[in-house]
Design an enzyme around this catalytic site. Structure first.
Site, PDB file in Angstrom:
ATOM      1  N   GLY A 188       0.820  -1.215   0.000  1.00 49.43           N
ATOM      2  CA  GLY A 188       0.000   0.000   0.000  1.00 49.43           C
ATOM      3  C   GLY A 188       0.844   1.251   0.000  1.00 49.43           C
ATOM      4  O   GLY A 188       1.761   1.426  -0.802  1.00 49.43           O
ATOM      5  N   GLY A 189       0.529   2.150   0.948  1.00 47.43           N
ATOM      6  CA  GLY A 189       1.246   3.426   1.034  1.00 47.43           C
ATOM      7  C   GLY A 189       2.735   3.242   1.198  1.00 47.43           C
ATOM      8  O   GLY A 189       3.533   4.086   0.769  1.00 47.43           O
ATOM      9  N   GLY A 195      18.739   7.592 -35.576  1.00 48.52           N
ATOM     10  CA  GLY A 195      18.225   8.410 -34.476  1.00 48.52           C
ATOM     11  C   GLY A 195      19.001   8.169 -33.200  1.00 48.52           C
ATOM     12  O   GLY A 195      19.144   9.072 -32.369  1.00 48.52           O
ATOM     13  N   ALA A 196      19.495   6.943 -33.040  1.00 48.85           N
ATOM     14  CA  ALA A 196      20.219   6.623 -31.809  1.00 48.85           C
ATOM     15  C   ALA A 196      21.511   7.437 -31.708  1.00 48.85           C
ATOM     16  O   ALA A 196      21.961   7.767 -30.609  1.00 48.85           O
ATOM     17  CB  ALA A 196      20.501   5.129 -31.750  1.00 48.85           C
TER      18      ALA A 196
HETATM   19  C1  HXC Z   1      -1.603  -2.169  12.314  1.00 47.94           C
HETATM   20  C2  HXC Z   1      -0.324  -3.968  11.785  1.00 47.94           C
HETATM   21  C3  HXC Z   1      -0.374  -3.638  10.410  1.00 47.94           C
HETATM   22  C4  HXC Z   1      -1.126  -2.484  10.050  1.00 47.94           C
HETATM   23  C5  HXC Z   1       0.814  -5.404  10.610  1.00 47.94           C
HETATM   24  N1  HXC Z   1       0.431  -5.086  11.849  1.00 47.94           N
HETATM   25  N2  HXC Z   1       0.319  -4.554   9.708  1.00 47.94           N
HETATM   26  N3  HXC Z   1      -0.920  -3.234  12.712  1.00 47.94           N
HETATM   27  N4  HXC Z   1      -1.714  -1.770  11.023  1.00 47.94           N
HETATM   28  N5  HXC Z   1      -1.220  -2.085   8.777  1.00 47.94           N
HETATM   29  C6  HXC Z   1       0.770  -5.760  13.108  1.00 47.94           C
HETATM   30  C7  HXC Z   1       0.103  -7.111  13.262  1.00 47.94           C
HETATM   31  O1  HXC Z   1      -1.155  -6.952  13.860  1.00 47.94           O
HETATM   32  C8  HXC Z   1       1.078  -7.829  14.201  1.00 47.94           C
HETATM   33  O2  HXC Z   1       0.869  -7.370  15.509  1.00 47.94           O
HETATM   34  C9  HXC Z   1       2.419  -7.285  13.758  1.00 47.94           C
HETATM   35  O3  HXC Z   1       2.150  -6.074  13.061  1.00 47.94           O
HETATM   36  C10 HXC Z   1       3.136  -8.214  12.815  1.00 47.94           C
HETATM   37  O4  HXC Z   1       2.255  -8.591  11.754  1.00 47.94           O
HETATM   38  P1  HXC Z   1       2.083 -10.090  11.265  1.00 47.94           P
HETATM   39  O5  HXC Z   1       0.899 -10.130  10.382  1.00 47.94           O
HETATM   40  O6  HXC Z   1       2.088 -11.015  12.470  1.00 47.94           O
HETATM   41  O7  HXC Z   1       3.437 -10.306  10.483  1.00 47.94           O
HETATM   42  P2  HXC Z   1       3.675 -11.082   9.130  1.00 47.94           P
HETATM   43  O8  HXC Z   1       3.025 -12.424   9.174  1.00 47.94           O
HETATM   44  O9  HXC Z   1       5.164 -11.024   8.918  1.00 47.94           O
HETATM   45  O10 HXC Z   1       2.947 -10.245   7.988  1.00 47.94           O
HETATM   46  C11 HXC Z   1       3.347  -8.905   7.715  1.00 47.94           C
HETATM   47  C12 HXC Z   1       2.344  -8.232   6.742  1.00 47.94           C
HETATM   48  C13 HXC Z   1       0.910  -8.381   7.296  1.00 47.94           C
HETATM   49  C14 HXC Z   1       2.483  -8.881   5.360  1.00 47.94           C
HETATM   50  C15 HXC Z   1       2.774  -6.770   6.617  1.00 47.94           C
HETATM   51  O11 HXC Z   1       0.886  -7.964   8.659  1.00 47.94           O
HETATM   52  C16 HXC Z   1      -0.077  -7.552   6.528  1.00 47.94           C
HETATM   53  O12 HXC Z   1      -0.553  -7.963   5.478  1.00 47.94           O
HETATM   54  N6  HXC Z   1      -0.455  -6.416   7.106  1.00 47.94           N
HETATM   55  C17 HXC Z   1      -1.463  -5.541   6.512  1.00 47.94           C
HETATM   56  C18 HXC Z   1      -0.936  -4.878   5.259  1.00 47.94           C
HETATM   57  C19 HXC Z   1      -1.900  -3.867   4.700  1.00 47.94           C
HETATM   58  O13 HXC Z   1      -2.872  -4.233   4.034  1.00 47.94           O
HETATM   59  N7  HXC Z   1      -1.711  -2.615   5.112  1.00 47.94           N
HETATM   60  C20 HXC Z   1      -2.596  -1.503   4.754  1.00 47.94           C
HETATM   61  C21 HXC Z   1      -2.133  -1.037   3.389  1.00 47.94           C
HETATM   62  S1  HXC Z   1      -3.133   0.235   2.804  1.00 47.94           S
HETATM   63  P3  HXC Z   1       1.252  -8.251  16.785  1.00 47.94           P
HETATM   64  O14 HXC Z   1       0.714  -7.464  17.929  1.00 47.94           O
HETATM   65  O15 HXC Z   1       0.593  -9.580  16.601  1.00 47.94           O
HETATM   66  O16 HXC Z   1       2.731  -8.353  16.812  1.00 47.94           O
HETATM   67  C22 HXC Z   1      -2.210   1.582   2.934  1.00 47.94           C
HETATM   68  C23 HXC Z   1      -2.912   2.832   2.558  1.00 47.94           C
HETATM   69  C24 HXC Z   1      -2.017   3.943   2.127  1.00 47.94           C
HETATM   70  O17 HXC Z   1      -1.084   1.555   3.307  1.00 47.94           O
HETATM   71  C25 HXC Z   1      -2.300   4.264   0.690  1.00 47.94           C
HETATM   72  C26 HXC Z   1      -1.625   5.493   0.252  1.00 47.94           C
HETATM   73  C27 HXC Z   1      -1.524   5.597  -1.275  1.00 47.94           C
END
Ligand code: HXC
Length: 510
Positions: A169-170, A404-405
């Site tokens: 994402g962001g 051209g190159a």
């Molecule tokens: C809050 C988050 C988080 C998030 C991860 N965590 N992503 N907390 N917001 N976006 C937390 C989890 O709850 C977990 O907490 C810890 O981080 C580790 O995550 P895991 O899932 O256990 O780790 P892993 O299996 O290694 O997976 C990592 C990951 C996955 C691939 C990043 O966590 C994931 O898919 N997260 C969401 C990604 C996402 O969709 N983000 C939003 C994108 S949209 P604990 O307490 O258990 O340790 C965006 C909008 C901006 O960014 C757009 C602008 C253009």
């Protein structure tokens, strides 16, 4: 007083633990370093000045008021790399997955503002699950504040992103705006949406590695500029890159001590060009033999290999090199190589890094896939980039410079300052065979006549002297003395002053 000092110490210890020992161990088990370990490796010993150590979020949704870790998932501050100042942020995956909250973003924005004001690069070590889900729009707002600063800082201070974990994402769009992106093999990913979303929306089954791993982004998408084996290597290579770059757009790149004779004669270059004009040779050999101490920092090594881009030093001064590579696609220009080189030339021009262009190009790659892909517009990017660049430009044509190159590759007509050719250069509208088949079409059935026409064409055009007669080539030089000639040309151009007419901004064919 003792109690207060003890409290400061305890709070600092608390902050240093990030998301706790269990999560630190999990990070290490994945072969990743922690955010702090990374900063320590990136910067000179004991040079890191941390800010906002105790900053915490103020979200109260989803019970977040119970979970307010110091630092809020990112370590920020400044330090030095070989004594030169850089600003750094390093996301801490052990704290809420390094996710970006309102306060996390504020910390990054603070050091970015300082970097622009004080004129020093920003290095972002990215390891983040993206926008913090519990914060909703506040997190999105935080991201957009970072994007806006990335945009304003572009061309003012170098911005380098290292992707050291998942970035979704962001988390990918801020790096995408920066000058260079490096990834760590097998532990970093970049995608707009992850494999699960891809499956739901498109039914496509793909692994995270295939979708957004280091190999994908360095070889296929060209989103990333390089990939390294592990965190330690990636950070060491960023240090090496920073040594080539100026701190900002008003500063000169650092001059490094050099121990390589600038007049060094490389007799082996006299035989670099094969007898047969269709036989390839390795242009990297020339680059390495020209460079001080043979030190070449290549950018986008694994993408569009028919074009080479990277940094060398001549007399200790940084020079950007753009070179056709005859070993791949005969060194043709195509969509990918034009985009790659155009972006590199624009980076060099933005930061006053002179450009050396080494030319052996038989033309643009023909075909429907290129035309449908918009080679006209993409090729024009390189033409545009060279034509607008005001930095010193030195060009050496080693062999082919066709059509051209020839024009595109930093020719005299695009304000090339010093244009050299080797005696082996062939500067013409096209190769002899193609040319004869067109202008002597009536004789195509007569092999003898065609052979005579070909020899005549080669004698007339397969050399650098017609262009030299016009002054389009400033001098035909001996290959073995190229280092000396090129270094002297850049030395002569050190005080070059050239300005483009005032405009709000140009409209490069994006
Ligand atoms: C809050 C988050 C988080 C998030 C991860 N965590 N992503 N907390 N917001 N976006 C937390 C989890 O709850 C977990 O907490 C810890 O981080 C580790 O995550 P895991 O899932 O256990 O780790 P892993 O299996 O290694 O997976 C990592 C990951 C996955 C691939 C990043 O966590 C994931 O898919 N997260 C969401 C990604 C996402 O969709 N983000 C939003 C994108 S949209 P604990 O307490 O258990 O340790 C965006 C909008 C901006 O960014 C757009 C602008 C253009």
């Amino acid at each position: 007083m003792k109690d207060i000092l003890q409290e400061l110490h305890d709070r600092r210890e608390n902050a240093r633990l990030g998301g706790g020992q269990r999560r630190i161990d999990a990070q290490h088990a994945k072969g990743k370093l922690t955010a702090r370990e990374r900063v320590e490796l990136l910067l000179d010993e004991d040079s890191f000045e941390e800010y906002d150590t105790f900053k915490a979020h103020r979200c109260t949704e989803f019970g977040m008021e119970e979970n307010r870790p110091y630092g809020d998932g990112v370590i920020t501050g400044w330090g030095t790399i070989n004594g030169r100042m850089v600003y750094v942020f390093s996301q801490d995956f052990t704290v809420l997955g390094g996710s970006v909250s309102e306060t996390h973003a504020q910390k990054i924005c603070k050091i970015m503002d300082m970097a622009v004001q004080n004129g020093a690069p920003v290095i972002g070590l990215n390891d983040s699950g993206g926008a913090r889900i519990q914060e909703g729009v506040d997190a999105l707002a935080g991201y957009a504040e970072i994007f806006q600063r990335n945009i304003m800082a572009s061309g003012v201070v170098p911005q380098i992103s290292v992707i050291m974990g998942p970035c979704a994402g962001g988390a990918v769009y801020s790096p995408a705006i920066t000058d260079f992106i490096f990834m760590v093999k097998d532990s970093s990913y970049m995608f707009v949406t992850g494999p699960d979303v891809v499956k739901t929306v498109t039914n496509e089954v793909v692994t995270a590695e295939e979708l957004g791993g280091a190999s994908t982004h360095t070889k296929k998408s060209s989103v990333a500029d390089g990939a390294f084996e592990n965190d330690v290597e990636a950070l060491a290579e960023v240090r090496r890159l920073v040594d080539f770059l100026p701190l900002n757009n008003r500063d000169k790149a650092p001059v490094r001590p050099f121990f390589d004779d600038v007049d060094r004669i490389e007799t082996s270059l006299d035989t670099l060009i094969p007898e047969n004009p269709n036989t390839p040779y390795d242009m990297k050999e020339l680059i390495v033999k020209l460079a001080d101490e043979g030190d070449f920092y290549e950018i986008q090594e694994d993408f569009a290999k028919n074009m080479i881009t990277g940094f060398v030093r001549l007399e200790g001064q940084t020079v950007g090199v753009v070179a056709n590579q005859p070993m791949v696609l005969a060194g043709c220009l195509d969509i990918d190589s034009s985009r790659k080189a155009a972006r590199f030339v624009r980076f060099c021009d933005a930061f006053e890094i002179p450009v050396l262009t080494l030319v052996d190009v038989p033309g643009f790659l023909p075909g429907t896939s290129q035309e449908y892909g918009g080679v006209i517009k993409h090729g024009a990017k390189l033409l545009f980039a060279y034509g607008e660049a005001t930095v010193p430009k030195v060009t050496v044509i080693t062999r082919k410079a066709y059509g051209g190159a020839y024009d595109v590759m930093a020719s005299k007509h695009l304000r090339g300052d010093v244009n050299y050719a080797w005696p082996t250069a062939e500067i013409a509208v096209m190769g002899a065979k193609g040319a004869v088949e067109i202008i002597h079409r009536a004789d195509l059935g007569d092999a003898e006549k065609i052979a005579a026409h070909t020899t005549e064409y080669e004698d007339r055009f397969a050399n650098p002297f017609v262009a030299a007669e016009r002054g389009f080539i400033d001098e035909v030089i001996q290959p073995k003395s190229t280092r000396k000639r090129v270094a002297r040309a850049f030395a002569m151009l050190r005080n070059k002053k050239l300005e483009n007419p005032w405009k709000k901004h140009d409209n490069i064919p994006l």
